[in-house]
Design a protein around this motif. Structure first.
Motif, PDB file in Angstrom:
ATOM      1  N   MET A 135      19.957 -43.319 -21.758  1.00  0.00           N
ATOM      2  CA  MET A 135      21.253 -43.517 -22.184  1.00  0.00           C
ATOM      3  C   MET A 135      21.533 -44.911 -22.105  1.00  0.00           C
ATOM      4  SD  MET A 135      22.711 -40.717 -21.381  1.00  0.00           S
ATOM      5  CE  MET A 135      24.482 -40.812 -20.504  1.00  0.00           C
ATOM      6  N   ARG A 136      22.631 -45.180 -22.864  1.00  0.00           N
ATOM      7  CA  ARG A 136      22.946 -46.167 -23.130  1.00  0.00           C
ATOM      8  C   ARG A 136      24.913 -47.293 -22.701  1.00  0.00           C
ATOM      9  NH1 ARG A 136      18.555 -46.663 -22.762  1.00  0.00           N
ATOM     10  NH2 ARG A 136      16.942 -47.787 -24.004  1.00  0.00           N
ATOM     11  N   SER A 137      25.267 -48.425 -22.371  1.00  0.00           N
ATOM     12  CA  SER A 137      26.461 -48.002 -22.868  1.00  0.00           C
ATOM     13  C   SER A 137      27.150 -48.516 -24.201  1.00  0.00           C
ATOM     14  CB  SER A 137      26.732 -49.133 -21.316  1.00  0.00           C
ATOM     15  OG  SER A 137      26.479 -48.517 -19.791  1.00  0.00           O
ATOM     16  N   CYS A 138      28.187 -48.174 -24.024  1.00  0.00           N
ATOM     17  CA  CYS A 138      28.921 -48.653 -25.700  1.00  0.00           C
ATOM     18  C   CYS A 138      29.741 -50.083 -25.171  1.00  0.00           C
ATOM     19  CB  CYS A 138      30.070 -47.529 -25.515  1.00  0.00           C
ATOM     20  SG  CYS A 138      31.028 -48.060 -27.356  1.00  0.00           S
ATOM     21  N   VAL A 139      29.750 -51.173 -25.677  1.00  0.00           N
ATOM     22  CA  VAL A 139      30.547 -52.531 -25.375  1.00  0.00           C
ATOM     23  C   VAL A 139      31.495 -52.658 -25.391  1.00  0.00           C
ATOM     24  CG1 VAL A 139      28.353 -53.716 -25.923  1.00  0.00           C
ATOM     25  CG2 VAL A 139      30.044 -54.008 -27.341  1.00  0.00           C
ATOM     26  N   ILE A 140      32.197 -51.666 -26.185  1.00  0.00           N
ATOM     27  CA  ILE A 140      33.623 -51.698 -25.915  1.00  0.00           C
ATOM     28  C   ILE A 140      34.500 -50.405 -24.729  1.00  0.00           C
ATOM     29  CG2 ILE A 140      35.299 -51.202 -27.559  1.00  0.00           C
ATOM     30  CD1 ILE A 140      34.152 -53.605 -28.363  1.00  0.00           C
TER      31      ILE A 140
END
Length: 85
Positions: A8-13
């Motif tokens: 899982m990764r986080s969107c920077v926006i």
């Protein structure tokens, strides 16, 4: 049988956690060049964006990628991101 872990990764926006495959990675290489990393394995500082036209437009308008990658991101990178959608 054991299930495989989904990275899982986080969107920077949007700050939304998504599976890595649902995001596009933009990388600042050690040479200072900014590239779109489709493989997700390029060397350098990366930032993830959700595969959504609104998110890419918001990133360009707010210059959020410039802050995350600590360098100037050209408009051609945003055009390349739109072409992958």
């Amino acid at each position: 049988m054991k299930q495989k872990k989904i990275p899982m990764r986080s969107c920077v926006i949007t700050k939304e956690k998504c599976p890595k495959m649902d995001l596009i990675r933009v990388v600042r290489t050690p040479e200072g060049e900014v590239i779109v990393d489709i493989t997700g394995k390029a060397n350098g500082r990366g930032a993830y964006l959700k595969k959504d036209l609104e998110v890419i437009n918001k990133a360009q308008k707010s210059k959020q990628l410039n802050r995350h990658l600590e360098t100037e991101v050209s408009d051609s990178i945003y055009d390349e991101l739109r072409s992958y959608l």
